[in-house]
Structure formats: structure tokens, C-alpha cells
Design a protein around this motif. Structure first.
Motif, PDB file in Angstrom:
ATOM      1  N   THR A  90       0.845  -1.189   0.000  1.00  0.00           N
ATOM      2  CA  THR A  90       0.000   0.000   0.000  1.00  0.00           C
ATOM      3  C   THR A  90       0.877   1.233   0.000  1.00  0.00           C
ATOM      4  O   THR A  90       1.723   1.405   0.876  1.00  0.00           O
ATOM      5  CB  THR A  90      -0.919   0.026   1.239  1.00  0.00           C
ATOM      6  N   ASN A  91       0.679   2.056  -1.006  1.00  0.00           N
ATOM      7  CA  ASN A  91       1.446   3.293  -1.116  1.00  0.00           C
ATOM      8  C   ASN A  91       0.575   4.435  -0.612  1.00  0.00           C
ATOM      9  O   ASN A  91      -0.526   4.652  -1.105  1.00  0.00           O
ATOM     10  CB  ASN A  91       1.850   3.532  -2.572  1.00  0.00           C
ATOM     11  N   SER A  92       1.087   5.184   0.360  1.00  0.00           N
ATOM     12  CA  SER A  92       0.300   6.263   0.954  1.00  0.00           C
ATOM     13  C   SER A  92       0.300   7.516   0.084  1.00  0.00           C
ATOM     14  O   SER A  92      -0.473   8.437   0.320  1.00  0.00           O
ATOM     15  CB  SER A  92       0.849   6.611   2.342  1.00  0.00           C
ATOM     16  N   GLU A  93       1.195   7.559  -0.920  1.00  0.00           N
ATOM     17  CA  GLU A  93       1.270   8.733  -1.782  1.00  0.00           C
ATOM     18  C   GLU A  93      -0.028   8.862  -2.579  1.00  0.00           C
ATOM     19  O   GLU A  93      -0.469   7.924  -3.251  1.00  0.00           O
ATOM     20  CB  GLU A  93       2.447   8.592  -2.745  1.00  0.00           C
ATOM     21  N   SER A  94      -0.654  10.012  -2.495  1.00  0.00           N
ATOM     22  CA  SER A  94      -1.943  10.204  -3.163  1.00  0.00           C
ATOM     23  C   SER A  94      -1.738  10.498  -4.646  1.00  0.00           C
ATOM     24  O   SER A  94      -0.805  11.208  -5.030  1.00  0.00           O
ATOM     25  CB  SER A  94      -2.713  11.347  -2.512  1.00  0.00           C
ATOM     26  N   ILE A  95      -2.582   9.953  -5.468  1.00  0.00           N
ATOM     27  CA  ILE A  95      -2.565  10.217  -6.905  1.00  0.00           C
ATOM     28  C   ILE A  95      -3.979  10.564  -7.337  1.00  0.00           C
ATOM     29  O   ILE A  95      -4.959  10.087  -6.761  1.00  0.00           O
ATOM     30  CB  ILE A  95      -2.041   9.003  -7.715  1.00  0.00           C
ATOM     31  N   ILE A  96      -4.072  11.411  -8.348  1.00  0.00           N
ATOM     32  CA  ILE A  96      -5.379  11.835  -8.844  1.00  0.00           C
ATOM     33  C   ILE A  96      -5.796  10.905  -9.975  1.00  0.00           C
ATOM     34  O   ILE A  96      -5.121  10.817 -11.003  1.00  0.00           O
ATOM     35  CB  ILE A  96      -5.333  13.290  -9.340  1.00  0.00           C
ATOM     36  N   LEU A  97      -6.889  10.211  -9.772  1.00  0.00           N
ATOM     37  CA  LEU A  97      -7.423   9.297 -10.774  1.00  0.00           C
ATOM     38  C   LEU A  97      -8.927   9.488 -10.879  1.00  0.00           C
ATOM     39  O   LEU A  97      -9.585   9.834  -9.896  1.00  0.00           O
ATOM     40  CB  LEU A  97      -7.127   7.838 -10.400  1.00  0.00           C
ATOM     41  N   PRO A  98      -9.489   9.257 -12.049  1.00  0.00           N
ATOM     42  CA  PRO A  98     -10.949   9.303 -12.164  1.00  0.00           C
ATOM     43  C   PRO A  98     -11.559   8.045 -11.561  1.00  0.00           C
ATOM     44  O   PRO A  98     -10.847   7.085 -11.261  1.00  0.00           O
ATOM     45  CB  PRO A  98     -11.167   9.351 -13.682  1.00  0.00           C
ATOM     46  N   THR A  99     -12.857   8.049 -11.401  1.00  0.00           N
ATOM     47  CA  THR A  99     -13.537   6.833 -10.954  1.00  0.00           C
ATOM     48  C   THR A  99     -13.790   5.927 -12.154  1.00  0.00           C
ATOM     49  O   THR A  99     -13.715   6.367 -13.316  1.00  0.00           O
ATOM     50  CB  THR A  99     -14.882   7.164 -10.293  1.00  0.00           C
ATOM     51  N   LYS A 100     -14.080   4.672 -11.888  1.00  0.00           N
ATOM     52  CA  LYS A 100     -14.396   3.737 -12.970  1.00  0.00           C
ATOM     53  C   LYS A 100     -15.619   4.232 -13.747  1.00  0.00           C
ATOM     54  O   LYS A 100     -15.673   4.145 -14.971  1.00  0.00           O
ATOM     55  CB  LYS A 100     -14.666   2.344 -12.410  1.00  0.00           C
ATOM     56  N   GLN A 101     -16.605   4.745 -13.010  1.00  0.00           N
ATOM     57  CA  GLN A 101     -17.832   5.224 -13.644  1.00  0.00           C
ATOM     58  C   GLN A 101     -17.551   6.401 -14.565  1.00  0.00           C
ATOM     59  O   GLN A 101     -18.123   6.494 -15.661  1.00  0.00           O
ATOM     60  CB  GLN A 101     -18.856   5.636 -12.574  1.00  0.00           C
ATOM     61  N   GLU A 102     -16.656   7.288 -14.163  1.00  0.00           N
ATOM     62  CA  GLU A 102     -16.308   8.426 -15.012  1.00  0.00           C
ATOM     63  C   GLU A 102     -15.682   7.961 -16.319  1.00  0.00           C
ATOM     64  O   GLU A 102     -15.993   8.490 -17.399  1.00  0.00           O
ATOM     65  CB  GLU A 102     -15.343   9.363 -14.274  1.00  0.00           C
ATOM     66  N   ILE A 103     -14.787   6.984 -16.243  1.00  0.00           N
ATOM     67  CA  ILE A 103     -14.150   6.457 -17.456  1.00  0.00           C
ATOM     68  C   ILE A 103     -15.204   5.852 -18.380  1.00  0.00           C
ATOM     69  O   ILE A 103     -15.203   6.094 -19.591  1.00  0.00           O
ATOM     70  CB  ILE A 103     -13.084   5.406 -17.108  1.00  0.00           C
ATOM     71  N   LYS A 104     -16.116   5.077 -17.815  1.00  0.00           N
ATOM     72  CA  LYS A 104     -17.174   4.454 -18.615  1.00  0.00           C
ATOM     73  C   LYS A 104     -18.027   5.500 -19.314  1.00  0.00           C
ATOM     74  O   LYS A 104     -18.326   5.401 -20.507  1.00  0.00           O
ATOM     75  CB  LYS A 104     -18.053   3.566 -17.726  1.00  0.00           C
ATOM     76  N   GLU A 105     -18.418   6.535 -18.553  1.00  0.00           N
ATOM     77  CA  GLU A 105     -19.289   7.565 -19.110  1.00  0.00           C
ATOM     78  C   GLU A 105     -18.596   8.352 -20.218  1.00  0.00           C
ATOM     79  O   GLU A 105     -19.207   8.659 -21.248  1.00  0.00           O
ATOM     80  CB  GLU A 105     -19.751   8.506 -17.995  1.00  0.00           C
ATOM     81  N   LYS A 106     -17.332   8.703 -20.027  1.00  0.00           N
ATOM     82  CA  LYS A 106     -16.593   9.450 -21.048  1.00  0.00           C
ATOM     83  C   LYS A 106     -16.414   8.623 -22.313  1.00  0.00           C
ATOM     84  O   LYS A 106     -16.561   9.125 -23.436  1.00  0.00           O
ATOM     85  CB  LYS A 106     -15.215   9.863 -20.511  1.00  0.00           C
ATOM     86  N   MET A 107     -16.106   7.333 -22.151  1.00  0.00           N
ATOM     87  CA  MET A 107     -15.874   6.485 -23.321  1.00  0.00           C
ATOM     88  C   MET A 107     -17.164   6.263 -24.109  1.00  0.00           C
ATOM     89  O   MET A 107     -17.155   6.264 -25.343  1.00  0.00           O
ATOM     90  CB  MET A 107     -15.270   5.150 -22.885  1.00  0.00           C
ATOM     91  N   ILE A 108     -18.279   6.078 -23.417  1.00  0.00           N
ATOM     92  CA  ILE A 108     -19.563   5.904 -24.104  1.00  0.00           C
ATOM     93  C   ILE A 108     -19.949   7.185 -24.831  1.00  0.00           C
ATOM     94  O   ILE A 108     -20.411   7.167 -25.975  1.00  0.00           O
ATOM     95  CB  ILE A 108     -20.666   5.493 -23.108  1.00  0.00           C
ATOM     96  N   ALA A 109     -19.734   8.333 -24.170  1.00  0.00           N
ATOM     97  CA  ALA A 109     -20.157   9.615 -24.737  1.00  0.00           C
ATOM     98  C   ALA A 109     -19.304  10.047 -25.919  1.00  0.00           C
ATOM     99  O   ALA A 109     -19.823  10.601 -26.897  1.00  0.00           O
ATOM    100  CB  ALA A 109     -20.141  10.688 -23.642  1.00  0.00           C
ATOM    101  N   TYR A 110     -17.984   9.809 -25.856  1.00  0.00           N
ATOM    102  CA  TYR A 110     -17.077  10.380 -26.848  1.00  0.00           C
ATOM    103  C   TYR A 110     -16.368   9.347 -27.729  1.00  0.00           C
ATOM    104  O   TYR A 110     -15.796   9.709 -28.760  1.00  0.00           O
ATOM    105  CB  TYR A 110     -16.031  11.244 -26.153  1.00  0.00           C
ATOM    106  N   ALA A 111     -16.377   8.089 -27.333  1.00  0.00           N
ATOM    107  CA  ALA A 111     -15.708   7.056 -28.142  1.00  0.00           C
ATOM    108  C   ALA A 111     -16.602   5.838 -28.286  1.00  0.00           C
ATOM    109  O   ALA A 111     -16.129   4.721 -28.360  1.00  0.00           O
ATOM    110  CB  ALA A 111     -14.375   6.666 -27.503  1.00  0.00           C
ATOM    111  N   GLY A 112     -17.901   6.074 -28.308  1.00  0.00           N
ATOM    112  CA  GLY A 112     -18.864   4.974 -28.378  1.00  0.00           C
ATOM    113  C   GLY A 112     -19.004   4.416 -29.780  1.00  0.00           C
ATOM    114  O   GLY A 112     -18.070   4.444 -30.586  1.00  0.00           O
TER     115      GLY A 112
END
Length: 204
Positions: A90-112
Motif C-alpha cells: 500500500t502506497n500512501s502517496e496520493s494520486i489523482i485518478l478518475p472513478t471507474k464510472q467516469e471512465i465508462k461515461e466518457k468512453m460511451i459519450a465520446y468514443a462509443g
């Protein structure tokens, strides 16, 4: 029925995403270009389906190639460790990542199912804004690893779709609606390398 009267109105029909058509190149035994790494089913690109995947091919991929791949693994000379458990730190260093749902929504909307250069570039820039190429996954939480993998696959899909400037099979570009009369047969192989892109801070 959603405010639609079938006696007075036509029922709307639109395309829908059903399943993936594999992109991992394999031989007839499920072996990839990496020795010891096999792929089968929807993840594999075996060559039995063309630009359009037929539903019945799922049986072929699952039963025939599943059997062939299992046979290849069992007869392989690759030595596997007896204990295949994976220890994740477990790495305590924080990283900025989208949620799984955000990735799904963006891909359906723009690369569907219907895509074009503008929409593909928008989602590509959004994906690259997370700079996931430089994230080391071996010491990350399992969910973070999954998200990084999703970003990687999404980026490969989007950048490959941008390269293919024609509509063929299940790949439909609204800005290139007609496939040239001459038959097109070319493959696009993508490989991610670290530092190959610059992260961009964008919002769509």
C-alpha cells in the motif's frame, strides 16, 4: 412505454454496445507475443471474426480456442512458481485518478459506437490529463491498479480509432461515413511507452 404509443409513433431504434471485440493479438493456441502470456475469449484477437463480430463466434472463441489455449498452457515448457499468490503493498502517496464510472461515461459519450475526430480528441485529452503512464502500479491499491489499466485500454482504443480514418465494420466514424470502394485491410498495433505523451489538464 416511456411515453411512446406504438399505435401512433415509430419505435426508436439505436445501436447499443454489446461486448468487446478483442485487441490482444494471439496465435491459434492463444499465445500472445509475450512468451507465457495467453489470451482467450473477448480479450483475444484470433482472426476468426473480421471487422464485424458475429454472436455465434463467441461459442467458437470460448469452446474451440478455450480448449486450444488450455492445451497449450498444459503442454507448455514454461515453469510456473508453485505459489502464485501476489503481495500488494500500500502506497500512501496520493494520486489523482478518475472513478471507474467516469471512465465508462466518457468512453460511451465520446468514443462509443459513433465517433469522430472532435469527440475522440476530447476524450483522449481527458485521459492523458491523468498522466497514468508514469504511475507505478506494483505498490498501489488494487482499485487504483484497475483504474490505471482501464485508462490504458481506453487510451489505446481512442488513439487507434483516431488513426483509422474510415468506417469499417463496428468502427464507425461519422466524419468518414463511407468506406472507400477499394477493400481496406490494415492493422494498427499500439504500444505505450513511458514519457511518450505530455499530460494535459483538460475538462470535458
Amino acid at each position: 412505454m416511456n411515453g411512446i404509443d406504438p399505435d401512433k409513433h415509430l419505435l426508436p431504434v439505436i445501436p447499443g454496445a454489446h461486448f468487446m471485440m478483442g485487441g490482444i493479438k494471439t496465435d491459434e493456441m492463444g499465445q500472445t507475443t509475450i512468451k507465457g502470456l495467453f489470451a482467450v475469449g473477448e480479450a483475444a484477437c484470433t482472426g476468426v471474426h473480421g471487422a464485424n463480430r458475429l454472436a455465434s463466434n463467441s461459442l467458437l472463441e470460448a469452446i474451440v480456442f478455450g480448449h486450444k489455449t488450455a492445451e497449450a498452457i498444459l503442454t507448455s515448457d514454461i515453469k510456473l512458481p508453485k505459489n502464485c499468490s501476489v503481495l500488494l503493498k500500500t502506497n500512501s502517496e496520493s494520486i489523482i485518478l478518475p472513478t471507474k464510472q467516469e471512465i465508462k461515461e466518457k468512453m460511451i459519450a465520446y468514443a462509443g459506437i459513433e465517433r469522430n475526430e472532435i469527440s475522440l480528441k476530447r476524450v483522449r485529452n481527458w485521459l492523458e490529463s491523468f498522466d497514468f503512464f508514469n504511475i507505478t502500479v506494483y505498490d498501489r491499491r488494487w482499485e487504483e491498479i484497475e483504474i490505471v489499466n482501464m485508462l490504458t485500454v481506453a487510451w489505446l482504443i481512442v488513439t487507434s480509432a483516431l488513426e483509422r480514418k474510415e468506417s469499417i465494420g463496428s468502427h464507425y466514424r461519422t466524419d468518414y461515413p463511407k468506406t472507400p470502394a477499394k477493400k481496406i485491410r490494415r492493422e494498427i498495433t499500439r504500444q505505450i511507452q513511458k514519457d511518450s505523451i505530455r499530460a494535459r489538464g483538460v475538462e470535458i
